[in-house]
Design a protein around this motif. Structure first.
Motif, PDB file in Angstrom:
ATOM      1  N   ASN A  38       0.802  -1.218   0.000  1.00  0.00           N
ATOM      2  CA  ASN A  38       0.000   0.000   0.000  1.00  0.00           C
ATOM      3  C   ASN A  38       0.836   1.270   0.000  1.00  0.00           C
ATOM      4  O   ASN A  38       0.284   2.367  -0.028  1.00  0.00           O
ATOM      5  CB  ASN A  38      -0.921   0.029   1.225  1.00  0.00           C
ATOM      6  N   ILE A  39       2.161   1.142   0.047  1.00  0.00           N
ATOM      7  CA  ILE A  39       3.031   2.309   0.188  1.00  0.00           C
ATOM      8  C   ILE A  39       3.956   2.454  -1.016  1.00  0.00           C
ATOM      9  O   ILE A  39       4.743   1.554  -1.311  1.00  0.00           O
ATOM     10  CB  ILE A  39       3.886   2.205   1.463  1.00  0.00           C
ATOM     11  N   ALA A  40       3.856   3.610  -1.685  1.00  0.00           N
ATOM     12  CA  ALA A  40       4.789   3.932  -2.777  1.00  0.00           C
ATOM     13  C   ALA A  40       5.723   5.050  -2.334  1.00  0.00           C
ATOM     14  O   ALA A  40       6.927   4.987  -2.530  1.00  0.00           O
ATOM     15  CB  ALA A  40       4.037   4.343  -4.033  1.00  0.00           C
ATOM     16  N   ASN A  41       5.149   6.082  -1.709  1.00  0.00           N
ATOM     17  CA  ASN A  41       5.931   7.212  -1.217  1.00  0.00           C
ATOM     18  C   ASN A  41       5.077   8.002  -0.230  1.00  0.00           C
ATOM     19  O   ASN A  41       3.900   7.700  -0.019  1.00  0.00           O
ATOM     20  CB  ASN A  41       6.426   8.103  -2.370  1.00  0.00           C
ATOM     21  N   ARG A  42       5.657   9.010   0.353  1.00  0.00           N
ATOM     22  CA  ARG A  42       4.999   9.812   1.378  1.00  0.00           C
ATOM     23  C   ARG A  42       3.710  10.477   0.892  1.00  0.00           C
ATOM     24  O   ARG A  42       2.675  10.400   1.553  1.00  0.00           O
ATOM     25  CB  ARG A  42       5.990  10.868   1.870  1.00  0.00           C
ATOM     26  N   ASP A  43       3.766  11.127  -0.285  1.00  0.00           N
ATOM     27  CA  ASP A  43       2.586  11.822  -0.815  1.00  0.00           C
ATOM     28  C   ASP A  43       1.456  10.844  -1.134  1.00  0.00           C
ATOM     29  O   ASP A  43       0.286  11.117  -0.853  1.00  0.00           O
ATOM     30  CB  ASP A  43       2.943  12.636  -2.056  1.00  0.00           C
ATOM     31  N   GLN A  44       1.811   9.717  -1.717  1.00  0.00           N
ATOM     32  CA  GLN A  44       0.804   8.705  -2.044  1.00  0.00           C
ATOM     33  C   GLN A  44       0.158   8.160  -0.775  1.00  0.00           C
ATOM     34  O   GLN A  44      -1.059   7.986  -0.707  1.00  0.00           O
ATOM     35  CB  GLN A  44       1.452   7.579  -2.856  1.00  0.00           C
ATOM     36  N   LEU A  45       0.961   7.889   0.249  1.00  0.00           N
ATOM     37  CA  LEU A  45       0.426   7.357   1.500  1.00  0.00           C
ATOM     38  C   LEU A  45      -0.504   8.368   2.158  1.00  0.00           C
ATOM     39  O   LEU A  45      -1.568   8.006   2.669  1.00  0.00           O
ATOM     40  CB  LEU A  45       1.560   6.959   2.453  1.00  0.00           C
ATOM     41  N   ARG A  46      -0.138   9.629   2.111  1.00  0.00           N
ATOM     42  CA  ARG A  46      -1.014  10.665   2.673  1.00  0.00           C
ATOM     43  C   ARG A  46      -2.334  10.713   1.918  1.00  0.00           C
ATOM     44  O   ARG A  46      -3.410  10.803   2.515  1.00  0.00           O
ATOM     45  CB  ARG A  46      -0.312  12.034   2.632  1.00  0.00           C
ATOM     46  N   ALA A  47      -2.280  10.644   0.582  1.00  0.00           N
ATOM     47  CA  ALA A  47      -3.503  10.658  -0.228  1.00  0.00           C
ATOM     48  C   ALA A  47      -4.377   9.443   0.096  1.00  0.00           C
ATOM     49  O   ALA A  47      -5.611   9.557   0.190  1.00  0.00           O
ATOM     50  CB  ALA A  47      -3.152  10.700  -1.710  1.00  0.00           C
ATOM     51  N   LEU A  48      -3.753   8.286   0.277  1.00  0.00           N
ATOM     52  CA  LEU A  48      -4.503   7.074   0.598  1.00  0.00           C
ATOM     53  C   LEU A  48      -5.190   7.204   1.954  1.00  0.00           C
ATOM     54  O   LEU A  48      -6.374   6.904   2.084  1.00  0.00           O
ATOM     55  CB  LEU A  48      -3.573   5.860   0.583  1.00  0.00           C
ATOM     56  N   THR A  49      -4.471   7.641   2.965  1.00  0.00           N
ATOM     57  CA  THR A  49      -5.071   7.768   4.295  1.00  0.00           C
ATOM     58  C   THR A  49      -6.144   8.859   4.317  1.00  0.00           C
ATOM     59  O   THR A  49      -7.160   8.707   4.982  1.00  0.00           O
ATOM     60  CB  THR A  49      -4.010   8.008   5.383  1.00  0.00           C
ATOM     61  N   ASP A  50      -5.934   9.930   3.559  1.00  0.00           N
ATOM     62  CA  ASP A  50      -6.973  10.965   3.440  1.00  0.00           C
ATOM     63  C   ASP A  50      -8.240  10.389   2.817  1.00  0.00           C
ATOM     64  O   ASP A  50      -9.354  10.681   3.266  1.00  0.00           O
ATOM     65  CB  ASP A  50      -6.482  12.152   2.607  1.00  0.00           C
ATOM     66  N   SER A  51      -8.080   9.559   1.782  1.00  0.00           N
ATOM     67  CA  SER A  51      -9.255   8.980   1.125  1.00  0.00           C
ATOM     68  C   SER A  51     -10.012   8.039   2.062  1.00  0.00           C
ATOM     69  O   SER A  51     -11.237   7.957   2.008  1.00  0.00           O
ATOM     70  CB  SER A  51      -8.868   8.271  -0.175  1.00  0.00           C
ATOM     71  N   LEU A  52      -9.296   7.340   2.944  1.00  0.00           N
ATOM     72  CA  LEU A  52      -9.967   6.474   3.916  1.00  0.00           C
ATOM     73  C   LEU A  52     -10.766   7.309   4.921  1.00  0.00           C
ATOM     74  O   LEU A  52     -11.898   6.952   5.263  1.00  0.00           O
ATOM     75  CB  LEU A  52      -8.949   5.603   4.647  1.00  0.00           C
ATOM     76  N   ARG A  53     -10.197   8.410   5.374  1.00  0.00           N
ATOM     77  CA  ARG A  53     -10.915   9.288   6.307  1.00  0.00           C
ATOM     78  C   ARG A  53     -12.148   9.902   5.647  1.00  0.00           C
ATOM     79  O   ARG A  53     -13.222   9.963   6.244  1.00  0.00           O
ATOM     80  CB  ARG A  53      -9.994  10.389   6.811  1.00  0.00           C
ATOM     81  N   GLU A  54     -11.990  10.358   4.413  1.00  0.00           N
ATOM     82  CA  GLU A  54     -13.099  10.994   3.689  1.00  0.00           C
ATOM     83  C   GLU A  54     -14.229  10.008   3.407  1.00  0.00           C
ATOM     84  O   GLU A  54     -15.394  10.380   3.397  1.00  0.00           O
ATOM     85  CB  GLU A  54     -12.597  11.588   2.379  1.00  0.00           C
ATOM     86  N   LEU A  55     -13.890   8.759   3.200  1.00  0.00           N
ATOM     87  CA  LEU A  55     -14.876   7.730   2.884  1.00  0.00           C
ATOM     88  C   LEU A  55     -15.941   7.625   3.972  1.00  0.00           C
ATOM     89  O   LEU A  55     -17.112   7.415   3.685  1.00  0.00           O
ATOM     90  CB  LEU A  55     -14.158   6.382   2.712  1.00  0.00           C
ATOM     91  N   HIS A  56     -15.538   7.800   5.206  1.00  0.00           N
ATOM     92  CA  HIS A  56     -16.468   7.664   6.329  1.00  0.00           C
ATOM     93  C   HIS A  56     -16.822   8.994   6.981  1.00  0.00           C
ATOM     94  O   HIS A  56     -17.649   9.026   7.884  1.00  0.00           O
ATOM     95  CB  HIS A  56     -15.879   6.715   7.378  1.00  0.00           C
ATOM     96  N   GLY A  57     -16.179  10.059   6.541  1.00  0.00           N
ATOM     97  CA  GLY A  57     -16.461  11.354   7.142  1.00  0.00           C
ATOM     98  C   GLY A  57     -15.949  11.480   8.561  1.00  0.00           C
ATOM     99  O   GLY A  57     -16.413  12.315   9.324  1.00  0.00           O
ATOM    100  N   ARG A  58     -14.989  10.637   8.913  1.00  0.00           N
ATOM    101  CA  ARG A  58     -14.409  10.686  10.265  1.00  0.00           C
ATOM    102  C   ARG A  58     -12.956  11.100  10.164  1.00  0.00           C
ATOM    103  O   ARG A  58     -12.141  10.393   9.575  1.00  0.00           O
ATOM    104  CB  ARG A  58     -14.476   9.303  10.928  1.00  0.00           C
ATOM    105  N   GLU A  59     -12.620  12.208  10.750  1.00  0.00           N
ATOM    106  CA  GLU A  59     -11.233  12.667  10.760  1.00  0.00           C
ATOM    107  C   GLU A  59     -10.354  11.714  11.568  1.00  0.00           C
ATOM    108  O   GLU A  59      -9.201  11.509  11.271  1.00  0.00           O
ATOM    109  CB  GLU A  59     -11.145  14.083  11.335  1.00  0.00           C
ATOM    110  N   LYS A  60     -10.923  11.088  12.596  1.00  0.00           N
ATOM    111  CA  LYS A  60     -10.153  10.230  13.495  1.00  0.00           C
ATOM    112  C   LYS A  60     -10.371   8.751  13.186  1.00  0.00           C
ATOM    113  O   LYS A  60     -10.633   7.960  14.066  1.00  0.00           O
ATOM    114  CB  LYS A  60     -10.499  10.548  14.938  1.00  0.00           C
ATOM    115  N   THR A  61     -10.252   8.386  11.937  1.00  0.00           N
ATOM    116  CA  THR A  61     -10.325   6.985  11.533  1.00  0.00           C
ATOM    117  C   THR A  61      -9.051   6.279  11.975  1.00  0.00           C
ATOM    118  O   THR A  61      -7.956   6.785  11.779  1.00  0.00           O
ATOM    119  CB  THR A  61     -10.481   6.883   9.998  1.00  0.00           C
ATOM    120  N   PHE A  62      -9.189   5.096  12.567  1.00  0.00           N
ATOM    121  CA  PHE A  62      -8.033   4.320  13.036  1.00  0.00           C
ATOM    122  C   PHE A  62      -7.325   3.717  11.829  1.00  0.00           C
ATOM    123  O   PHE A  62      -7.900   2.907  11.103  1.00  0.00           O
ATOM    124  CB  PHE A  62      -8.490   3.230  14.006  1.00  0.00           C
ATOM    125  N   ILE A  63      -6.084   4.121  11.610  1.00  0.00           N
ATOM    126  CA  ILE A  63      -5.269   3.585  10.514  1.00  0.00           C
ATOM    127  C   ILE A  63      -3.929   3.168  11.107  1.00  0.00           C
ATOM    128  O   ILE A  63      -3.217   3.989  11.678  1.00  0.00           O
ATOM    129  CB  ILE A  63      -5.065   4.633   9.395  1.00  0.00           C
TER     130      ILE A  63
END
Length: 104
Positions: A35-60
């Motif tokens: 799931n990890i290519a680089n820092r920017d990609q990982l940030r985009a991935l984790t942001d998309s997981l948070r946005e999916l549920h509308g929870r800023e504090k999603t456990f990742i």
């Protein structure tokens, strides 16, 4: 919320994963090396997981065991405190590191 932690298949969410995760509404996610290519990609991935549920504090969490199992590579990993006191095993006990990484 489903009391489960799910993994992902790649560096971005697939349409199928989005639909499944939206419906399942898991408690969190675990990130693996795939799931990890680089820092920017990982940030985009984790942001998309948070946005999916509308929870800023999603456990990742990340499968970062250290040693041979190290999902995060330098330069991010080298910036972490590598067991200087916290998370060090006590004599007679097995244990690991409790390192945390954050991405701004």
């Amino acid at each position: 919320m489903t009391p489960a932690i799910f993994g992902l298949s790649a560096t971005v969410l697939t349409a199928e994963e989005r639909a499944f995760f939206r419906d399942a509404d898991p408690a969190g996610y675990i990130i693996f090396g795939r799931n990890i290519a680089n820092r920017d990609q990982l940030r985009a991935l984790t942001d998309s997981l948070r946005e999916l549920h509308g929870r800023e504090k999603t456990f990742i969490c990340i499968d970062q065991e250290g040693g041979r199992v190290a999902r995060m590579k330098p330069p991010e990993r080298s910036r972490l405190d590598q067991g200087k006191g916290r998370g060090s095993p006590r004599p007679g006990r097995r244990g690991g590191s409790s390192d945390r990484a954050t991405f701004d």
